[in-house]
Design a protein around this motif. Structure first.
Motif, PDB file in Angstrom:
ATOM      1  N   ARG A   1       0.828  -1.212   0.000  1.00 54.29           N
ATOM      2  CA  ARG A   1       0.000   0.000   0.000  1.00 54.29           C
ATOM      3  C   ARG A   1       0.864   1.266   0.000  1.00 54.29           C
ATOM      4  O   ARG A   1       2.014   1.254   0.432  1.00 54.29           O
ATOM      5  CB  ARG A   1      -0.905   0.022   1.226  1.00 54.29           C
ATOM      6  CG  ARG A   1      -1.991  -1.034   1.259  1.00 54.29           C
ATOM      7  CD  ARG A   1      -2.799  -0.914   2.551  1.00 54.29           C
ATOM      8  NE  ARG A   1      -1.971  -1.189   3.723  1.00 54.29           N
ATOM      9  CZ  ARG A   1      -2.388  -1.017   4.980  1.00 54.29           C
ATOM     10  NH1 ARG A   1      -3.611  -0.536   5.213  1.00 54.29           N
ATOM     11  NH2 ARG A   1      -1.581  -1.315   5.986  1.00 54.29           N
ATOM     12  N   ALA A   2       0.269   2.343  -0.436  1.00 49.73           N
ATOM     13  CA  ALA A   2       0.924   3.644  -0.343  1.00 49.73           C
ATOM     14  C   ALA A   2       1.013   4.048   1.121  1.00 49.73           C
ATOM     15  O   ALA A   2       0.015   3.974   1.850  1.00 49.73           O
ATOM     16  CB  ALA A   2       0.140   4.693  -1.126  1.00 49.73           C
TER      17      ALA A   2
ATOM     18  N   TYR B   1       5.887   7.231   0.186  1.00 56.81           N
ATOM     19  CA  TYR B   1       5.906   6.151  -0.800  1.00 56.81           C
ATOM     20  C   TYR B   1       4.507   6.026  -1.409  1.00 56.81           C
ATOM     21  O   TYR B   1       3.708   5.166  -0.995  1.00 56.81           O
ATOM     22  CB  TYR B   1       6.330   4.834  -0.151  1.00 56.81           C
ATOM     23  CG  TYR B   1       7.739   4.837   0.397  1.00 56.81           C
ATOM     24  CD1 TYR B   1       8.841   4.766  -0.451  1.00 56.81           C
ATOM     25  CD2 TYR B   1       7.965   4.915   1.774  1.00 56.81           C
ATOM     26  CE1 TYR B   1      10.139   4.762   0.039  1.00 56.81           C
ATOM     27  CE2 TYR B   1       9.267   4.897   2.285  1.00 56.81           C
ATOM     28  CZ  TYR B   1      10.343   4.839   1.414  1.00 56.81           C
ATOM     29  OH  TYR B   1      11.627   4.830   1.909  1.00 56.81           O
ATOM     30  N   PRO B   2       4.165   6.869  -2.392  1.00 59.26           N
ATOM     31  CA  PRO B   2       2.803   6.859  -2.951  1.00 59.26           C
ATOM     32  C   PRO B   2       2.466   5.602  -3.746  1.00 59.26           C
ATOM     33  O   PRO B   2       1.296   5.367  -4.053  1.00 59.26           O
ATOM     34  CB  PRO B   2       2.797   8.101  -3.839  1.00 59.26           C
ATOM     35  CG  PRO B   2       4.232   8.324  -4.192  1.00 59.26           C
ATOM     36  CD  PRO B   2       5.024   7.883  -3.016  1.00 59.26           C
ATOM     37  N   HIS B   3       3.478   4.805  -4.090  1.00 60.93           N
ATOM     38  CA  HIS B   3       3.224   3.556  -4.835  1.00 60.93           C
ATOM     39  C   HIS B   3       3.733   2.346  -4.059  1.00 60.93           C
ATOM     40  O   HIS B   3       4.033   1.300  -4.647  1.00 60.93           O
ATOM     41  CB  HIS B   3       3.908   3.625  -6.207  1.00 60.93           C
ATOM     42  CG  HIS B   3       3.512   4.822  -7.015  1.00 60.93           C
ATOM     43  ND1 HIS B   3       2.238   5.001  -7.507  1.00 60.93           N
ATOM     44  CD2 HIS B   3       4.219   5.929  -7.359  1.00 60.93           C
ATOM     45  CE1 HIS B   3       2.182   6.154  -8.155  1.00 60.93           C
ATOM     46  NE2 HIS B   3       3.360   6.740  -8.078  1.00 60.93           N
TER      47      HIS B   3
ATOM     48  N   THR C   1       9.448   0.973  -2.088  1.00 64.69           N
ATOM     49  CA  THR C   1      10.221   0.406  -3.190  1.00 64.69           C
ATOM     50  C   THR C   1      11.285  -0.557  -2.684  1.00 64.69           C
ATOM     51  O   THR C   1      11.734  -0.487  -1.538  1.00 64.69           O
ATOM     52  CB  THR C   1      10.886   1.529  -4.002  1.00 64.69           C
ATOM     53  OG1 THR C   1      11.712   2.308  -3.123  1.00 64.69           O
ATOM     54  CG2 THR C   1       9.831   2.440  -4.619  1.00 64.69           C
TER      55      THR C   1
END
Length: 374
Positions: free
Chosen positions: A135-136, A153-155, A158
């Motif tokens: 999740r973001a 971390y909008p995506h 990482t």
């Protein structure tokens, strides 16, 4: 904030004194200020800090002590070492410490009906990644200020994200897209005595704002009033919010101290009396936007030109008033230049950033603090 408080106290007939452990010409050179006093750092020399405060309070007959930043935590912790008759506009230390913690605040907010994003406390990036499950999220130290060390971390987190530095516990929080808002309040024993909500329209990167655009949000007002009532809070308290596209407002974190919402109150608003715990609710509406004009010019203008938003920047600049330079009190801007030179020297000596040099002497990150005078 100290300059703003000084001006409004002076306007309401008070004799104003400024005290700090770093240079404070920005406030001290104001025509509203009678005297300035040098203090030792509450973080590095608590006993010296208390001794210096007691000397100033006794020598000048001080009646009310109003903190403006994280010295509020130190003042609260050492309250019993200060004169009993002195009114100190802070709540008890355990309450402030819990609200200063970005993890404990979530618990307290939820227990008082204030909505927050889903959150967890972690020590490592692996723990944060396991909780996030793709999740973001936002990852931030449990104790920090001005957005320092915050990771977005909008995506999802990482695979090549660096490990979290050893800054104690961290909070991983669900990322919620929306409009950033802030609120500032003064309360006394659970009564809300002053409140304002604003949009931090222009920021230094993702850190401090220098443009404060007032808005009205009844749901946020009601949530703050319920929180203050449920905790029995006294003193200044501020919240950061995110407002979703469907109008839901979620509280992200709390600052148990003054923030820039203070600037939105007209000088005629009797905030000094509110800080003494008296009077009815004060809300500045309609309110005009306020800004730090120097930063709006030096940081906001270049960014606006790069992003092809000069027209909006110009309209915003023209509709706001500067909070540093005001008619009849023109020396503070010169004082700010002197302070900047002093902070630069401190930053070189301490091998830190300008921001750290300006607050390192008063910060508190959850370490044990022995109560003096208890």
């Amino acid at each position: 904030m100290a300059l703003d408080h000084a001006r409004r106290f002076h306007r309401h007939g008070w004799e104003v004194h400024i005290a700090d452990s770093i240079p404070c010409r920005l406030s001290g050179w104001s025509s509203s200020v009678t005297g300035t006093h040098s203090l030792r750092s509450p973080r590095h020399d608590a006993r010296g800090f208390v001794a210096d405060l007691n000397q100033a309070v006794t020598a000048r007959g001080i009646d009310l002590l109003v903190p403006t930043c994280e010295e509020a935590l130190h003042l609260s912790r050492h309250r019993t070492a200060l004169p009993r008759e002195l009114h100190v506009a802070v709540d008890e230390f355990d309450k402030l410490a819990a609200l200063h913690s970005k993890w404990e605040f979530v618990r307290i907010a939820r227990s008082n009906g204030m909505p927050t994003p889903a959150s967890s406390r972690v020590r490592t990036l692996a723990q944060a990644r396991e909780w996030a499950r793709g999740r973001a999220v936002v990852v931030k130290p449990e104790f920090s200020r001005f957005g320092v060390h915050v990771r977005l971390y909008p995506h999802g987190i990482t695979g090549d994200a660096p490990e979290l530095p050893p800054l104690g516990d961290w909070v991983v929080q669900a990322f919620v897209a929306g409009d950033e808002l802030c609120s500032y309040a003064i309360a006394d024993r659970g009564r809300l005595l002053a409140h304002v909500i604003y949009r931090p329209a222009y920021r230094l990167a993702r850190s401090s704002s220098y443009y404060f655009d007032p808005v009205r949000r009844p749901a946020i007002h009601d949530a703050v009033a319920a929180f203050v009532r449920g905790t029995g809070y006294s003193g200044q308290v501020s919240f950061d919010w995110i407002e979703t596209c469907d109008g839901e407002a979620l509280a992200l974190e709390c600052n148990p101290r003054a923030t820039s919402g203070l600037h939105l109150f007209p000088f005629a608003a009797d905030l000094p009396t509110a800080l003494l715990g008296d009077g009815d609710l004060r809300e500045p509406w309609p309110a005009k936007p306020k800004m730090i004009a120097a930063l709006m010019t030096m940081a906001g203008l270049p960014a606006a030109v790069r992003n092809r938003r000069f027209g909006k920047w110009l309209r915003d600049f023209q509709r706001a008033d500067d909070v540093i330079s005001v008619p009849g009190d023109r020396l503070p801007p010169a004082g700010s230049i002197g302070d900047l030179a002093s902070y630069s020297r401190l930053a070189l000596l301490q091998r830190c950033s300008l921001r750290e040099a300006a607050t390192r002497d008063i910060e508190w990150d959850g370490e044990p603090l022995e109560a003096l005078g208890a």
